[in-house]
Write a protein that holds these residues in place. Structure first.
Motif, short mmCIF file in Angstrom:
data_model
loop_
_atom_site.label_atom_id
_atom_site.label_comp_id
_atom_site.label_asym_id
_atom_site.label_seq_id
_atom_site.Cartn_x
_atom_site.Cartn_y
_atom_site.Cartn_z
N LEU A 67 2.50 2.21 -3.52
CA LEU A 67 1.72 2.14 -4.76
C LEU A 67 2.14 3.19 -5.77
O LEU A 67 2.14 2.95 -6.97
CB LEU A 67 0.23 2.32 -4.45
CG LEU A 67 -0.44 1.08 -3.86
CD1 LEU A 67 -1.84 1.42 -3.45
CD2 LEU A 67 -0.45 -0.03 -4.88
N VAL A 103 -4.40 -0.16 -8.25
CA VAL A 103 -4.23 -0.51 -6.84
C VAL A 103 -4.41 -2.01 -6.64
O VAL A 103 -3.56 -2.69 -6.08
CB VAL A 103 -5.22 0.27 -5.96
CG1 VAL A 103 -5.18 -0.24 -4.54
CG2 VAL A 103 -4.91 1.75 -6.00
N LEU A 113 -1.40 -4.59 -5.65
CA LEU A 113 -1.48 -5.24 -4.35
C LEU A 113 -1.57 -6.75 -4.50
O LEU A 113 -0.99 -7.50 -3.72
CB LEU A 113 -2.69 -4.72 -3.56
CG LEU A 113 -2.53 -3.34 -2.97
CD1 LEU A 113 -3.74 -2.99 -2.12
CD2 LEU A 113 -1.27 -3.26 -2.12
N VAL A 172 0.80 -1.22 0.00
CA VAL A 172 0.00 0.00 0.00
C VAL A 172 0.84 1.28 0.00
O VAL A 172 0.60 2.18 -0.81
CB VAL A 172 -0.99 0.00 1.19
CG1 VAL A 172 -1.59 1.36 1.38
CG2 VAL A 172 -2.05 -1.03 0.99
#
Lengths: 353, 566
Positions: free
Chosen positions: B343, B444, B448, B340
Motif C-alpha cells: 500500500l 487503502v 485494495l 496490503v
C-alpha cells in the motif's frame, strides 16, 4: 509517543506486522532446526558463504549502476540488466577466438585485460546510447512513461542479441590459472573466487573515491540532490547524466565478465534475474546510496546462498535451492515494507518525485 | 537551411535508415519473411520489408523540409538520396557477406540466402544495382506523394496496405473461404499459391483505392449528415452498429474454422485480462508487473477444484461452473492479500515488487515443495471442459462463446466502474495520492479494491484458460504474460476500454495469425513500446483525459507520420 503511534495504526498495518513476524519466525525456527540436525559440515557452510560473497560482489557492482541512475533521475533503469549482459556477450567473440588458439591459457593476464576492456567498452557505449535515444527525450514525462520505455528497451535488447547472434550456447574458454585453488585445513578457495572478490572490491573503491573526491563526482552528488539548483550552479546536467550512465555501464560490463567467469556461459537472457536481484540489493542497502549498494549486494548474495539450506532445509522442504530466487524476492518485499530506506538508509520510496 | 546542411542531414538520415535496414536483415526478418508471398511470382514480404525501409528513409529525408517546401523537387531529390544511401548499406552487407562467409559464426543470419534476398534473386551484377535503383526510386516516392491531393494519397497508401495485409493472410483466407460454396471460387480467383494472384491484387487495390477516394472526397457530406442527426437517432445508429458487431462476433467462429477459433480464444483471453489490468494500471495508476500471479492462482484453483488427476493430493472433480466462482473469490482475496503489503510502496518500486510476487508464485508452483498439491513442473492434468446444459464446450469455437460472454460482462463492469464514483476515486489516486487522500478518498480501500478487481478478472481468465488447455504448466505463468498484457494496454491506450481490444488484436491476434511475425514478436514488442512511448504515449485509442495529460508533454512534430499513412 507510543500512544500516538498506536492511534495511527490501521488494520492493514497489523496484518503486515503479523506477516513479517510469521516470516521471521519461519526463518529462525528453520535455522535452528537445520543447525541442530547437523547435516552439513563447517566446510559446506564455508563454501556456501564464500559463494555468496562472490556472487554478492557481482550483484554489488550491478547494483551500483541502478543506484547511480536512480539517484540522479529517480528512475529505475530496467534495461541495466541488458547492459550487464551485452559486455560479456560481445567480449565472448574475442574470448572464443583467443581461447581456440590457446593464447588465452598462455597469456591469461593479457587475455583477461582484453576481455574486460571489450566488455566494459561495449556496456559503456550501450548505456550512453540508451540514455540518448530512449531516456533523454522523456526527461519531463510522467513517471510511468520512462519505466515502460525501459521495459520495452530491455526486451528489445534481449531479443536483438538473441536474434542477431543466434541461440546456440556460447561457452567461455576455461582459464587454467583461475581454476587452481588455495587450501587451508579443510577449506578451499579457488583463485577465481579471490579474483572476483578482489576485482569487484577494487572497482567499488575506485567508484567511491571518484564520487567523493573528484569534481565530477561532486557534480554528480549535486545533481542527485537537486537538479535545478545544480544547473543554476553552472553544472552541465546533461553531461553529468551521461557520465552517470557511462559509469554504471562500465561497472556492469566488468560485473558481466566476472559473472561469466563464474558461470562459464553467456546467453541473451542471462541479465534478467541478476538484474532484478541487483536492484533488490540496491534497495536493500538504500537506494541512491553507494556504500549501501555494496552492502546490499553482499548481504543479498550471502542470504541467497545460505538461505535455502539454512532456513528451509530444517523445515523438511525438499529441494530448497529451487526457492533461492523466491527468497531473494521475499527479501525485497520485506525491505520495502518494513525498512524502505534500506540498511544504510535513504528515504526515497515514500516521497513524491 | 543551407544546401550543405541539408545534404549532411540527408546523409545522416540515410545512414540511419540504412542501419535500420541492416539491422532488420541481420536479425533474420528479411530472410524469414521471404517465405511469405504477397503477390505470387511478383513479390514477397521479405522484399517488401526492404522496400518499406526505403520508403521510410525517403520519408525521413522529405520530412526535414517543413510545410510548403516539402512539396518540391528538392524534397524528392533528397528523399531519393536518402533512399539510395539506405540501399547502399544493404549493398555493403550483401557484398561483405559473400566476401566473408565466416561472418556467419558471429551474425547467424548473414547467409547466402540473405544476400540472395537482397539482390532480388538475381546475380550480384544485376541484383545489386537494381537494389540501388529501387532505393532511389522508392525513396523519392514520399516526396512525389506530397504533390498528390489527399484523396489520391489516402487511396494509394491504403490500397497498398490492404494488398499487403490480404496477401499476408492468404493461407488463412483461402482455408476459411474453402468451406463456403460461393466464396470458394472467389478465393481461387483472387489468390494463387502464395499470396494474391496478380489480377487479384490489382482488383483489390482498385477497390480499396475507390473506397478511400470516396471517403476523402465525399466523406464530409456523410459526416455532416451524421452530426445533424438528433441524439436519439444517433444512439439508435450507434447501438445498431454495436449490435451488428456482436452479431458478426457470434457467427465468426462457426465459419472461420479451428485455427482462427483458437486465435480468437487467445485474443479474447488477453482482452479479458487486459480489462482487469486496465483497472489496476489504467484507472488507478498502480503499475503491476506481476499480474500473471493472479492468472496463475485462478488457473490452479480451478485445476484443484475441477480436475480428476490422481497425481495431486486434492483434485475435486467438480464441474467447471463450481470452479469458476470459487476461483474468482480466491483471486479477489489474493488481490487484497498482495495489495496490503504494498500500500505504501511508490510507483517504480511497486512495479518491481509486484514482479517479485509474480515470480514467487511461479517458483512456488514449479517447486518440489508444493508438488504434492500443484503437480510441479509436470503440469496439472485432466482439467475438464465446461458444460452448458448437455453441451460440452469442446472446440475452440465453442469455448470462444464463453470467453466472449466473459469479455462482455467484464467490459460492461469496466465501463460502469469508470464512470462511477469509484472510478473517479481511482483516477484521483492515479493523479496524486496525497491530494486524493486529503479530498477524503480512503486510499487503502481504493487501492485494495483496484488490486482485488484486477485479480478477480485475471482469475476468470486463468480459470477459462485452464479449462481450455486441459493441462497447465507453471512454465507458462511467467513474466512474459504480464508484459504481454501490459504492452497491449499501453499500446491500445491506458484506461481506455476500446483500446484494450485494439491492443489485444494488434499484439496477440496479429502474431498468432502471421507465424513469421510471431517469431520476432518480443523484438517487435520492445521496439513498439519504446517508439510508442517516444511518439504517442497515450496509446492508439486513448481515453480523453489521458490524452490531455500527455498532450502537453508530447513532441510537436511526431504525429506527422500518422497523418499521411492513416
Amino acid at each position: 509517543m507510543l500512544r500516538q503511534r498506536l492511534a495511527r495504526l490501521e488494520l492493514t498495518d497489523i496484518f503486515v506486522y503479523l506477516l513479517g513476524a510469521a516470516i521471521l519466525a519461519l526463518v529462525i525456527v528453520g535455522s535452528i532446526l537445520t543447525l541442530s540436525q547437523g547435516k552439513y559440515s563447517p566446510r559446506a557452510w564455508f563454501d556456501l558463504v564464500l559463494f555468496g560473497v562472490t556472487l554478492g560482489s557481482i550483484y554489488a557492482l550491478i547494483a551500483l549502476g541502478y543506484t547511480l541512475v536512480y539517484g540522479i533521475l529517480r528512475m529505475i533503469n530496467f534495461a541495466h540488466s541488458e547492459i550487464f549482459m551485452s559486455g560479456p556477450y560481445i567480449a565472448y567473440f574475442f574470448a572464443d577466438a583467443l581461447g581456440k588458439t590457446g593464447f588465452a591459457n598462455q597469456n591469461p593476464v593479457l587475455t583477461l585485460l582484453l576481455i574486460f576492456f571489450v566488455a566494459m567498452l561495449t556496456s559503456l557505449l550501450l548505456a550512453i546510447l540508451l540514455e540518448r535515444v530512449a531516456y533523454r527525450p522523456l526527461r519531463g514525462a510522467p513517471r510511468l512513461v520512462p519505466l515502460i520505455t525501459a521495459i520495452g528497451a530491455s526486451f528489445f535488447l534481449q531479443y536483438t542479441f538473441f536474434r542477431l547472434f543466434g541461440p546456440n550456447l556460447k561457452v567461455y574458454p576455461e582459464f587454467d590459472a583461475l581454476a587452481a585453488s588455495v587450501t587451508f585445513s579443510e577449506f578451499k578457495i579457488t583463485y577465481l573466487q579471490i579474483f572476483v572478490i578482489v576485482v569487484a572490491a577494487v572497482l567499488m573503491l575506485a567508484l567511491h573515491q571518484f564520487v567523493q573526491r573528484t569534481r565530477t563526482g561532486k557534480a554528480m552528488r549535486a545533481v542527485a540532490v537537486d537538479r535545478e539548483t545544480a544547473a543554476l550552479m553552472g553544472i552541465n546536467v546533461d553531461r553529468i547524466i551521461v557520465t552517470t550512465f557511462a559509469l554504471g555501464g562500465l561497472l556492469a560490463g566488468a560485473a558481466g565478465v566476472l559473472y561469466v567467469l563464474v558461470f562459464n556461459q553467456v546467453s541473451a537472457f542471462m541479465g534478467f534475474v541478476p538484474g532484478i536481484k541487483a536492484f533488490t540489493a540496491a534497495v536493500l542497502g538504500g537506494i541512491g546510496n553507494i556504500p549501501g549498494a555494496m552492502v546490499g549486494g553482499l548481504f543479498l548474495g550471502v542470504v541467497e546462498s545460505l538461505g535455502p539450506t539454512l532456513f528451509l532445509d530444517g523445515l523438511g522442504i525438499p529441494a530448497p535451492y529451487q526457492l533461492k530466487d523466491a527468497i531473494a524476492f521475499t527479501m525485497l518485499v520485506l525491505v520495502l515494507i518494513f525498512r524502505p530506506a534500506g540498511i544504510l538508509g535513504e528515504v526515497l520510496t515514500e516521497k513524491k518525485a | 537551411m543551407t544546401q550543405k546542411a541539408t545534404l549532411l542531414t540527408t546523409l545522416k538520415l540515410g545512414a540511419l535508415g540504412g542501419l535500420m535496414a541492416v539491422f532488420i536483415a541481420l536479425v533474420g526478418m528479411v530472410e524469414a519473411f521471404t517465405a511469405r508471398g504477397i503477390i505470387t511470382g511478383v513479390i514477397d514480404m521479405g522484399r517488401t520489408l526492404i522496400l518499406i525501409s526505403f520508403f521510410f528513409t525517403g520519408y525521413l529525408g522529405v520530412r526535414q523540409f517543413h510545410g510548403a517546401s516539402s512539396r518540391s523537387v528538392q524534397a524528392i531529390v533528397y528523399g531519393a538520396l536518402a533512399g539510395l544511401i539506405c540501399a547502399a548499406f544493404l549493398l555493403a552487407l550483401a557484398i561483405l557477406q559473400s566476401a566473408l562467409p565466416s561472418s556467419r559464426n558471429i551474425f547467424v543470419n548473414a547467409t547466402p540466402e540473405l544476400s540472395n534476398a537482397l539482390s532480388f534473386g538475381q546475380s550480384f551484377s544485376v541484383g545489386l544495382p537494381l537494389l540501388l535503383v529501387l532505393g532511389a526510386v522508392v525513396g523519392a516516392l514520399p516526396g512525389i506523394v506530397q504533390f498528390l491531393p489527399l484523396s489520391i494519397r489516402r487511396g494509394l497508401l491504403n490500397g497498398l496496405a490492404w494488398v499487403i495485409l490480404v496477401g499476408l493472410l492468404q493461407e488463412l483466407i483461402t482455408v476459411t473461404f474453402r468451406s463456403i460454396p460461393g466464396l470458394r471460387e472467389l478465393s481461387n480467383f483472387m489468390f494463387a499459391q502464395s499470396g494474391l494472384s496478380i489480377l487479384g491484387a490489382v482488383i483489390l487495390f482498385a477497390i480499396v483505392f475507390g473506397v478511400e477516394w470516396f471517403r476523402v472526397a465525399r466523406g464530409n457530406m456523410v459526416r455532416e449528415r451524421y452530426a445533424r442527426l438528433d441524439p436519439a437517432r444517433r444512439r439508435v445508429l450507434n447501438l445498431g452498429g454495436l449490435a451488428l458487431l456482436v452479431l458478426i462476433l457470434l457467427i465468426a467462429p462457426a465459419i472461420l474454422g479451428v485455427f482462427v477459433g483458437s486465435v480468437l480464444v487467445q485474443v479474447g483471453l488477453y482482452t479479458l485480462m487486459g480489462f482487469g489490468l486496465n483497472i489496476v494500471v489504467g484507472f488507478a495508476g498502480l503499475l503491476d508487473l506481476g499480474y500473471v500471479a493472479f492468472f496463475a492462482i485462478g488457473a490452479y484453483t480451478t485445476a484443484m477444484l475441477t480436475s480428476t488427476s490422481k497425481e495431486v493430493a486434492f483434485a475435486g472433480g467438480f464441474p467447471f461452473w463450481v470452479g469458476l466462482p470459487v476461483a474468482i473469490v480466491v483471486c479477489l482475496f489474493a488481490g487484497f492479500l498482495l495489495g496490503v503489503p504494498v500500500l505504501k510502496v511508490r510507483g517504480d518500486y511497486l512495479a518491481i515488487v509486484t514482479l517479485g510476487f509474480g515470480e514467487i508464485i511461479r517458483l512456488l508452483a514449479l517447486s518440489d515443495f508444493l508438488k504434492p498439491y500443484l503437480a510441479g513442473s509436470r503440469g496439472f492434468e485432466l482439467i475438464p471442459k465446461p458444460f452448458v446444459g448437455p453441451f460440452e464446450l469442446k472446440d475452440p469455437q465453442q469455448l470462444f462463446y464463453l470467453i466472449l460472454a466473459g469479455c462482455l460482462i467484464v467490459g460492461y463492469i469496466s465501463v460502469r466502474l469508470k464512470n462511477s464514483r469509484q472510478g473517479r476515486a481511482w483516477m484521483a489516486v492515479r493523479e496524486d495520492e496525497d491530494v486524493a487522500q486529503s479530498m477524503g478518498i480512503n486510499l487503502v480501500a481504493t487501492k485494495l479494491l483496484a488490486f482485488g478487481m484486477g485479480a478477480a478478472f485475471a482469475g476468470i481468465g486463468g480459470a477459462i484458460n485452464a479449462s481450455y488447455l486441459a493441462i497447465i504448466y507453471p512454465h507458462s505463468m511467467n513474466l512474459l504474460v504480464s508484459i504481454n498484457v501490459l504492452a497491449l494496454i499501453i499500446i491500445g491506450g491506458m484506461g481506455s476500454i476500446p483500446g484494450v481490444i485494439v491492443g489485444a488484436l494488434a499484439l496477440v491476434g496479429l502474431p498468432e495469425l502471421l507465424r513469421e511475425l510471431g517469431d520476432f514478436r518480443l523484438l517487435i514488442y520492445g521496439a513498439v513500446l519504446v517508439i510508442m512511448m517516444l511518439m504517442r504515449p497515450e496509446g492508439l485509442m486513448p481515453e480523453a483525459r489521458r490524452a490531455m495529460e500527455l498532450e502537453e508533454f508530447r513532441e510537436k512534430d511526431a504525429p506527422a507520420i500518422e497523418a499521411s499513412v492513416s
